[in-house]
Motif scaffolding. Sequence first.
Motif, PDB file in Angstrom:
ATOM      1  N   TRP A 146       0.806  -1.229   0.000  1.00  0.00           N
ATOM      2  CA  TRP A 146       0.000   0.000   0.000  1.00  0.00           C
ATOM      3  C   TRP A 146       0.839   1.279   0.000  1.00  0.00           C
ATOM      4  CZ3 TRP A 146       1.009   3.208   3.960  1.00  0.00           C
ATOM      5  CH2 TRP A 146       1.493   2.654   5.147  1.00  0.00           C
ATOM      6  N   TRP A 147       2.115   1.207   0.372  1.00  0.00           N
ATOM      7  CA  TRP A 147       2.948   2.415   0.417  1.00  0.00           C
ATOM      8  C   TRP A 147       3.044   3.011  -0.988  1.00  0.00           C
ATOM      9  CZ3 TRP A 147       5.356   4.804   4.574  1.00  0.00           C
ATOM     10  CH2 TRP A 147       6.218   5.847   4.253  1.00  0.00           C
ATOM     11  N   PRO A 148       2.778   4.301  -1.145  1.00  0.00           N
ATOM     12  CA  PRO A 148       2.840   4.922  -2.473  1.00  0.00           C
ATOM     13  C   PRO A 148       4.291   5.194  -2.915  1.00  0.00           C
ATOM     14  CG  PRO A 148       2.126   6.523  -0.829  1.00  0.00           C
ATOM     15  CD  PRO A 148       2.267   5.211  -0.114  1.00  0.00           C
ATOM     16  N   LEU A 176      -0.852  12.078   3.120  1.00  0.00           N
ATOM     17  CA  LEU A 176      -1.149  11.243   1.952  1.00  0.00           C
ATOM     18  C   LEU A 176      -0.848   9.770   2.225  1.00  0.00           C
ATOM     19  CD1 LEU A 176       0.265  13.556  -0.850  1.00  0.00           C
ATOM     20  CD2 LEU A 176      -2.133  12.958  -0.504  1.00  0.00           C
ATOM     21  N   ILE A 177       0.277   9.504   2.884  1.00  0.00           N
ATOM     22  CA  ILE A 177       0.669   8.123   3.178  1.00  0.00           C
ATOM     23  C   ILE A 177      -0.326   7.476   4.133  1.00  0.00           C
ATOM     24  CG2 ILE A 177       2.432   6.738   4.366  1.00  0.00           C
ATOM     25  CD1 ILE A 177       4.483   8.812   3.069  1.00  0.00           C
ATOM     26  N   GLY A 197      -3.405   8.330   4.576  1.00  0.00           N
ATOM     27  CA  GLY A 197      -4.651   8.164   3.826  1.00  0.00           C
ATOM     28  C   GLY A 197      -4.611   6.930   2.947  1.00  0.00           C
ATOM     29  N   ARG A 198      -3.478   6.683   2.334  1.00  0.00           N
ATOM     30  CA  ARG A 198      -3.330   5.484   1.501  1.00  0.00           C
ATOM     31  C   ARG A 198      -3.434   4.225   2.353  1.00  0.00           C
ATOM     32  NH1 ARG A 198      -0.425   4.768  -3.486  1.00  0.00           N
ATOM     33  NH2 ARG A 198      -0.736   2.587  -4.024  1.00  0.00           N
ATOM     34  N   PHE A 199      -2.828   4.246   3.556  1.00  0.00           N
ATOM     35  CA  PHE A 199      -2.950   3.105   4.454  1.00  0.00           C
ATOM     36  C   PHE A 199      -4.396   2.884   4.860  1.00  0.00           C
ATOM     37  CE2 PHE A 199      -3.307   1.662   8.900  1.00  0.00           C
ATOM     38  CZ  PHE A 199      -3.020   0.322   8.665  1.00  0.00           C
ATOM     39  N   ALA A 216      -7.100   3.621   3.303  1.00  0.00           N
ATOM     40  CA  ALA A 216      -7.832   3.072   2.158  1.00  0.00           C
ATOM     41  C   ALA A 216      -7.516   1.589   1.969  1.00  0.00           C
ATOM     42  CB  ALA A 216      -7.506   3.864   0.895  1.00  0.00           C
ATOM     43  N   ALA A 217      -6.253   1.210   2.123  1.00  0.00           N
ATOM     44  CA  ALA A 217      -5.869  -0.199   1.985  1.00  0.00           C
ATOM     45  C   ALA A 217      -6.500  -1.044   3.081  1.00  0.00           C
ATOM     46  CB  ALA A 217      -4.350  -0.332   2.020  1.00  0.00           C
ATOM     47  N   SER A 245     -10.182  -1.475   2.322  1.00  0.00           N
ATOM     48  CA  SER A 245     -10.344  -2.426   1.220  1.00  0.00           C
ATOM     49  C   SER A 245     -10.145  -3.850   1.719  1.00  0.00           C
ATOM     50  CB  SER A 245      -9.347  -2.113   0.111  1.00  0.00           C
ATOM     51  OG  SER A 245      -9.433  -3.063  -0.911  1.00  0.00           O
TER      52      SER A 245
END
Length: 177
Positions: free
Chosen positions: A39-41, A152-153, A155-157, A159-160, A163
Amino acid sequence: MPDDITVTPLRRPPVRQSVVVRSDRAHTFDVFVRTLGTWWPLQPFSIGGEQARQVVLERQVGGRVFETWDDGSTRDWGTVLTWDPPERFAMTWLVTGAPTEVELTFAALAPALTRVAVEHRGWEALSEAQLTAACALPDGYAGGAFTQGWALILGRFAAALASEAAHPGPRSPGGEP
């Protein structure tokens, strides 16, 4: 200037960000560290940019945190300093020009609600040029890039994790969970 006056340099405050997720603390911690590489961008938050393929966190004090490139070579992000699952871990952060420190904490707010917080500190070790140098985002620490980047990071976590909660585990051949 009189001899009895001491000048103390201004402290550079840590960058702090957090996110609240719908998951218990132990599961949140586990998903964060176990699946970091998924998940890390990496674009734009890596050393190698387009050639970075994976990030690995070795889950122990002294463990490496590193990215792997297309050619199999690795680049270190830091070393694990504190390992206290499921409450927190801390690591050196070598991507800033001079080493800084990143700590992630996982606080249970309710049985299935966890606050994930990051504190990125140690900015005093950086020169003025390093503080303003562009990192993954323009303008470096001085311009708020790390504040924006950690938001942002996280937020990405989140979301993952959401999911993963919506699609837990492998599905049976009949398509049922």
